[in-house]
Every structure is written in C-alpha cells, then in structure tokens.
Design a protein around this motif. Sequence first.
Motif: not given
Lengths: 782, 162
Positions: B46, B49-50, B52-53, B56-57, B112
Amino acid sequence: MAIRVPTPPQMQVGAVQEQVTARAFQSVQYRADDFMGRQLSQLGQGLGALGQQIDAARTDTALLEAQEAINAKRRELFDPETGIYARQGANAVGVTDLVDQELTAFSDQLLASKKLSGSGREAVQRMLMAERQRAYESAANFELEATQKYQAQLNAANLEAQYDRLFRNPGNPAERDAAFTSIFNAATDRADQLGFTGNTEADRILRDQYIEEEVTKGLLAVADGYAAVDPVMADAFLEANADKADPQIIQQRRDQLKPLVVEAKAREFTSRALQADRSFGIRARDNVNHGTQIEYQMGPLRPNAPNKPLMNIIGTAVSDVLGPGARVVVTSGQGTGNASSGRHLHGSAADVKIYRADGSVVTMGSADMKAIAVAAASRGALGIGFGYGDMGDAMHIDMVNPDPGKGQDHAWGQANAMQEELVAAMRAGEAMVDKTGLDIIMDIEDPDVRDAALTRYRQEQNANYTTRVRASEEAALSIIEQMRRDHEAGTLKPQADYLNPATREVLGGNVNSVMSTYESIALGRPSDPVKAREVYAFLQRQANSGSVEERMAFATMNLELASEGQLSSEQMNTLYAQQIEVAASLGLTADNKLVTSSSTKTPYNEFRTAITQQMGTKASANAEDVSRNTAALIEWANVYVNQNGKEPTDIELASQARKILYGGDLTANPAGARNQLSGNLNEVYKQIESRETTLGDLRGAAQRGEFKLALPSSTGQLVDVTITAQMLDRLLAKFPNGFAGVPMTPRLVVTLLADMDPYMVDQAIAQQGGGTDTGSQIPVSP
Amino acid sequence: MLGAIFGGLSIVSSVIGASKQAKAQKNALKAQAEQDLRNAEIARENARDVERVGRITINDAKVAAARQLSTARASFVGRGVVINESGTTPEAVVQDMVRAGEIDVIRLRNNIEMEKRRALDQAENFEAQAGSTRKSASSISPGLAGITAGLGAFANNYDLLR
C-alpha cells in the motif's frame, strides 16, 4: 481502505483520476483446537470429584464404625465392676497409663483395619485422639482421686500404727521420739495433700491446727498406754505435755482419767494408811500380833532379850515379807557392857536368824533378807547389817541412831550396798511413825482423792475388821465348845485357863461373847444338855457358813439366849441368880461376874450393867479407875433420869461411857487406836450396835431423836451422829418390805444407809460433827 | 481404593487434556502470526502504491498550474496588459498564480509522504504483532502444560491417593 490522493482544484483538463485502492488486511481469528483437551481435563476433574465423593462416604462409615468401636472399648475400660473404676487403693495406681496404652493399641489396630484416604484416616485419628484424650482425662481424674484416697488411707494407717506404737511403748523414749517424728511427717504430708500449704496466715493456722490435732492424738495414745498400767503416770504425762497439744482435748482426757487417777491414788494412800495403822505405836506397844514366832537363843555375852519395840519391828517386818508362821531366833540380845559397838547395850539391838514357815533359813544376802531389811527400816529400824564378820546367815537389826564420830552408819557389811535404799525407807518410816492411817488420809490435799481414799480405807478396815471378827468368833466357838465339853464332863477349869492372855488376843472383842454364850448355854438350858448341844451345834453351823442372813441368825440366837428383852424381871432375876451361882461354881472372881448395880432389872439397867461390867473387865489395868469410872457412869445415868424423866438410850449411855473413859482421869498410854481402851470401846460399841431390834423400832427411836451412833468424822474424831427418820424413810422407800423377818441392828442400818448413799452418812457426820472427842478411831461401818 | 483409582484417572486425563489444549493454542498463535506477517506485506504494498499514485498526481498538478498560468498570460496579453513589468498588478497576479501552483505541489508531496509513512507504520505494526504472537506461540509448551495440569490434578486428588 481508500487511498486519499490530493486532487487539484477545478481540474478541468485530463480530469481522470487514478484511483488507488488499498489492499485489505487479513483479519482471521484463529481458535485453538482444544476440544479434546478440555474434555479430557473435565473428565479428569469429574473423576477426581467422584473419587472424593466415594472417599467421603467411606470415611463417614469408618468414623461411625470407629465411634462404635471406641464406645465399646470405653465401656469395657470403664465398666464399674470389671474396669478401672473397680480398682481401689494400690490397684488404682497406674490406671491412667493402662488406659492410654490400651486405647493406643486399640486405635492403631482400628486404623490398620480401615482402608481410608489420608483425610479420612486423619478424621478417624482425630476422633480416636479426642476419645483417647477424654478417656485419659477420666482415668487420670479417677487415678488422682483414688491415689489421694489411697494415700490418705496409707497416711491414716500409718498414723494409727504410730498411735498404737505409742500406746504400746509409752515409756520408751526412743520409740516415742520415732513415733512422734513419724506422726509429724505424716501429718505434714496429709496437710499438704489437703491443700494446707501454709502460704498465707490463715492457711498456716489451719495447717498448724491439723498437725497439732494429730500430735494431740499421739499424746493421748501415750497417755492411754500409761493409763493401762498407771493412770497417775498418764495424768502426769498429760499435765507435763499440755502445752504441746490442744489444751481442751488434753483437759478432756485428764477429766476422763480423773476417776482412775483418783482410784489409783486412793489405793496408794489406803495402802500407806493401812501400813501406817499396822506400824502405829509399834515402838511403844508391848505386844503386837505380827504372827511371827520369836525364839531366844542368846549366848553368854549378850544373854538378855532385846526390848519389845525392837522385837515388834523385827516380827512385823518378817511377817510383812514371809507371811505368818515365820520364825525369828534371837542369837544375840542385850549385852552386858562388852559389846564392841555399844549398840547392844540397851536392848535396842538384836542379831537374828530368820526361818520361813517351811523351816528353811533366810540366807545371807538373799532377796528375802534384803526385803526384810527394807521392811524393818520402814518400820523404824535405824541400823541394819549382814554379811560381815562371823555373822553367817544372821542379820543385825537395831533402833540405835548411828554415831558418825565412831564411823557408824545406818547399814554395814553387805547391807552397805543398800545404804541409800535403807536410809530412804527409814526416812519414810520415820515420817509415818506417828501417824495413823486416818492422819495420812486426811493429809491428802486433793479432796476427791481424799474422799475416795477415805471410802476405800473404811472398806479395807471393815474387811479387816470382819476378818478379825470371823477369826474371833471361830476362836470363841472353839473355846465355848471346850468349856461346854469340860462342863459336861465335870472337869471345868478356872476361866483364866480358857481366857488366858494368848486366847484373849485372838478373841479380841469376843471375850464377853464367849462368856455370855457359854453362860447362856450352861444356864439357860441347864437341865437339858441335849438341847444345849443342839443350840451350840446350830450356832457353830451358822458361824461356819457365813452368809449375812445366817450370821444374823447366829447373832439372833446369841441374843435370844442372853437378852433380857425376852424375859420378864422375875425371869431375869432368876437367870442372874443362877448365873451368879454358876459363876461361883466356876470359881470366877467378883469382877468377872455379871453383877447388877440395881435391884430393878430393866433392860436399861441390864445394859448399863453390861457396860459397867465391860469397863471393869477390860479396862482393868487399874482397879481404882474401874470403880471410879463405873461409879461415874452410874451417877451420870441417875442424873440423866432425874433431869429428863426418862432413861438414857443405849447410845447415849455408851457415848457417856466413852467420854468418861477418855475425858476422865484415866490415862491411856499410848493414846490412839489399837490400845487397850479403844479395844474396850470397840466391844462396847459392837454390843450396842449389834443389839437386835426391828427397823420399825429404830425408826421410832429416830423419830424421838434417840437413834445415835458414834461415827468417825473427816478429822478422824468420833462424832455422835443422829440418824434421822428421814434417812430411814429413804431406806424403807428402797426396801418397801422393811426387811420383814430380818432382825435389824443399828450397825446394820448404818451399813445399809452407807451402801445406799455413802455421802448421806458422810453428810450427816459433817453436819452434826464438831464433837470434841479425841483419841479413838474405832473402825465403824460403813 | 476406588477413590484412588478415580484419582489416578483424573490425573491422567488432566495431563493429556492440558497438553492437547496447549498444543492447539500454540498452533492457533502460529497461524495468527503468519497472518500478521502477510498483513505487513500488504501494508508495504500500500505504501508503494501511494508513492506511485502521488507522483502521478503531482505531475497532474504541475500541468494544471502551468495551464492556468498560460491562460492568464494569454488573457493579459490579449488585453494588452503588460505583465512582465515589475511593480504592476498584472505582474503581481502572475506571480501569485505561480506561487499558488508551487504551494499545491508542495502540499501534495507532504500528503503523499504522510500517507506512505502511515502505510509503512501499519506494516511495522503487523510485523511487530506477528513477532509477538510467534513469540507467544513458541512460549507454549504442551509437555509443560501436561506436567502442570498433572501436578494440579495430583494435588487435587492427593488425598485419595495417600
């Protein structure tokens, strides 16, 4: 869980957002797969609980069974008949241990027989322990009580044993000390057992009291032991130890002992009094009837007989020790001036050999010789010797005071070994020599002892008197028989042959009786010798029997033959005329005849005549005295008749006769009892007192105040005592038939009164006493 | 006697039962620990994932900001407003807009980063819990439990066995 990604505001271009989705976490709760395990565990618990249940039930059963068994065992141990409670005394000692052992063994056995769990066994053990404890306590209590009782019994037995020991050995100091130590220890132990520890004052008093109580019993045991032999010693012991015991108890026992003490002392004093009577006047009297035969075999150096007093002493001493019938041979008497010691010069010394009644000689230094020496010393001897020089079996006895300047002593030779004893006897004899028995009795300080001694003394005298009278009567009968026989055979000798000095001594007061009886027989039945013999035989039979009634009958017959009361004046005159004739035929002198001083033959005159005749015949040492006294009596009697208009009674007449004899000029030498005059009075009184009559007549005389008798007072003087009608009424009350058919005499009346109430007569003497007469101590009943 | 037999049986049962119970407990704990470890791995995933996302954000934000600024400049310019002269309002607006875009990025990055850190914390928690549970499991000894239970049962039934 969503992932939060920031989104730009008012995104308008490329507005697609990547959505991030977080992976979910695993959330499985794993459970332990322990079902079987839990089941097994529960099974285990269940099995355990079941086992415990089973064990509890079994334990309960075991407890009940054990309780039952222990109850049975207890019943067995404590059975009242077969168990420990039946044990007593020494058997009870140790029962506690026994019970403990029995129950321990029983408990072990019981437990061994039970299959129990630990707690079950413990429960049973606890129960058994409790039971054992209770039984132990019961047994211990019983044993303690029984042991204490047993100890008390042992203690009491020990005390009793010690009392017995003291009772048996009162005079043994070692035994006595040991016994008292034992008593003290036993009493102390007992006091401890009873809890008297003595820790407090009150307790100490109780303890001392208890011990004193036991010691007192010990002292009483000693006293009782003494009393069994000698009450006087017992009393002295109690008096000496009164401070060691309870004084009240000691006094109680002394009070109990008093009669015995009085009796013992009275006996002792009476013995001394009688001895004093026997010794009285022994040094002055010519003749003493001591019953010892005296022979004289003097040699040429001292050929003369010793004087009478010395021989009286020797004869009496020998008689005291050897009895009557012994013989004394005087081998050396009064010397002529050559005797070495000079003791034999004046007749107050004698060397004698002594023979017993069986003829054996009393050897030198023998027990009998020593006893005779002591007896002689106590009778008045002052010098005694034996076992010296060539005396052999002879002993020397004298009345000479030793001269220390010549080296003389009271005893010598082998007798010197007895010096102390002999001197003591001489002193004792000297103290008694001038005393009559009554003097000794009256010197007694204790009035109780004095009264008892006086009574006893009178009884002894009376007994002696009776013995003498009996002997005198037997001698009289013998002489009468001889005279009668001679009379019948026509060979009657002069009276002096029958009534010589020797027979007079034996006859004593019976001389007149002999004559009157003989005369009665000879004169009263002169023509009928057969009848006279029958009368005589009757008299002799009566005299030989000796019951009171028969002797009274004898006296009755005697009086019947002689008494004027049975005859008329004419008959009396005839009788006297015949008497005078017979007297003349017998060759009697005028003095010996039954003469009358009056032609009027009344009973009074006859009796007065008899008295004057007595005075003449018996007090005849001096013819002038006789005639003067007789004349004085007759004159007094005549004056009495003139003044009173009646004749004096026999008693008054006799009393006056005695006053004339003792109050007149007649010299009685020596004064006192047993001399010639008292002998005369004895006869007079005997005649008066034995005059026969009836109790009714005597009561009549008493009512008239005419019943008088001369009785010895507490001071030894004779007192005219009036016997009152009240006194006779008491006698009649006791003997309602008034002695019907029994001839009564004044003497018998007094005897009966004294028997009934000894103090009544004494009281009468004391109340009516105060007489001034001195001299005679004629023994008069009681 | 019967009591003693039951007492003995009780002890035996208690020993076996307790041993089995301990063993089951141990196994359960072991499984629990493994699950925790798996959850820790999930938490790390998890976090990744944070990150990585987030990237992008952030990029998206930057693009958006540039786009807005360009739009404004074009507007100004279109209206004939000088924008690059300092000290003038148009120039202040442009500058504010630049600054605002940068602030947003910065804030995104912070967020993040914080989210990533939270996920990593969760992973660590799971790992720690797994360690702890494993330790608990390893501490359970069926033999010892049997002995302990046996002793307890023996104690309970001791009276019967005496």
